[in-house]
Design a protein around this motif. Sequence first.
Motif, PDB file in Angstrom:
ATOM      1  N   ARG A   1       0.830  -1.206   0.000  1.00 43.94           N
ATOM      2  CA  ARG A   1       0.000   0.000   0.000  1.00 43.94           C
ATOM      3  C   ARG A   1       0.868   1.260   0.000  1.00 43.94           C
TER       4      ARG A   1
ATOM      5  N   TRP B   1      -7.164   0.501 -12.858  1.00 47.17           N
ATOM      6  CA  TRP B   1      -7.723   0.857 -11.547  1.00 47.17           C
ATOM      7  C   TRP B   1      -7.215   2.218 -11.125  1.00 47.17           C
TER       8      TRP B   1
ATOM      9  N   GLU C   1     -11.748   4.851  -6.781  1.00 43.14           N
ATOM     10  CA  GLU C   1     -12.079   4.095  -5.575  1.00 43.14           C
ATOM     11  C   GLU C   1     -11.124   4.482  -4.451  1.00 43.14           C
ATOM     12  N   TRP C   2     -11.695   4.649  -3.279  1.00 45.26           N
ATOM     13  CA  TRP C   2     -10.872   4.811  -2.074  1.00 45.26           C
ATOM     14  C   TRP C   2     -10.938   3.471  -1.351  1.00 45.26           C
ATOM     15  N   LYS C   3      -9.838   2.736  -1.392  1.00 47.11           N
ATOM     16  CA  LYS C   3      -9.828   1.386  -0.812  1.00 47.11           C
ATOM     17  C   LYS C   3      -9.543   1.499   0.679  1.00 47.11           C
TER      18      LYS C   3
ATOM     19  N   TYR D   1      -9.523   0.316   4.654  1.00 44.47           N
ATOM     20  CA  TYR D   1      -9.372  -0.849   5.522  1.00 44.47           C
ATOM     21  C   TYR D   1      -9.854  -0.495   6.926  1.00 44.47           C
TER      22      TYR D   1
ATOM     23  N   ASP E   1      -8.565 -10.679  -1.151  1.00 42.85           N
ATOM     24  CA  ASP E   1      -9.718  -9.920  -0.678  1.00 42.85           C
ATOM     25  C   ASP E   1     -10.910 -10.862  -0.789  1.00 42.85           C
TER      26      ASP E   1
ATOM     27  N   THR F   1     -11.858  -4.774   4.229  1.00 41.29           N
ATOM     28  CA  THR F   1     -11.645  -3.742   3.230  1.00 41.29           C
ATOM     29  C   THR F   1     -12.948  -3.419   2.503  1.00 41.29           C
ATOM     30  N   THR F   2     -13.210  -2.137   2.392  1.00 37.95           N
ATOM     31  CA  THR F   2     -14.441  -1.663   1.767  1.00 37.95           C
ATOM     32  C   THR F   2     -14.096  -0.697   0.639  1.00 37.95           C
ATOM     33  N   PRO F   3     -14.577  -0.963  -0.573  1.00 39.46           N
ATOM     34  CA  PRO F   3     -14.364  -0.005  -1.661  1.00 39.46           C
ATOM     35  C   PRO F   3     -15.367   1.148  -1.542  1.00 39.46           C
TER      36      PRO F   3
END
Length: 263
Positions: A15, A43, A77-79, A81, A233, A253-255
């Motif tokens: 990351r 991406w 996208e803001w990945k 955690y 994931d 983890t949430t997109p």
Amino acid sequence: MDENEILALYDRLLREHALPDGPGARVVRVGQVVRQHADADGWNGVLWTGLDAAGTDADAVIQEQIAAFTTHGHDFEWKLYSHDRPADLGARLTAAGFRAEPAETLMIGEIDRLDLDARLPDGVRLLEVLDEAGVDLFTEVHEKAFGTDGTRMRRRLLDQLAADPGALVAVVAMAGTESISAARMELVPGTPFAGLWGGGTAEAWRGRGLYRALVAHRARIAAARGCRYLQVDASPMSRPILARLGFLPLSITTPYLYDIEGN
């Protein structure tokens, strides 16, 4: 393995110091933010942030990312955690116009400790994806398994094979001439990690051990290439299978997606 140590290693290597994940992509760091910019097929998103726990600068940083991606003309996208800070970052993203997609579980397994005793069903063989014909079979399975258009993924796989075939392992399970399951693995140069992605099986073939067999197949390849850890994931469907194989859940983890035109 110590869960805190491996999570810290994951954060640092994959990351904070991430490499571009495909041809045409670039990773940039601005202040305490690491993000990737890519073309329309790649991406685009925020990979890592080093925001303080109090969230003093969080709202300003969010607006800076929106402005940066809007300038490039790409939704992103803001990945996020679950261990990221501040703790209310997800709520702040929602307030800024992001929408949350279904959460997944970050699971990591140390290859030497995984249960890789899995076999393919009788009559099923694995075909390695090496060319356009293989990519077409892979895309066909993806569309059957997930019910989505695989055009963008097809272009991405072809680009990856052309640019760096050694960093991608993609396989299709075949029953006769029928493609029934597929999955890929991306190796991360300079790190002990490989990522498992895209495991999907046609509905009629689910429950026969194909997912487990494809995990085992890719794990053996990763080990042979010097990798120590596998990262996934995991969806709610795959999480219990991976747990039985020896993968550990380390974070959620949430997109969070931002649609430029919609905002």
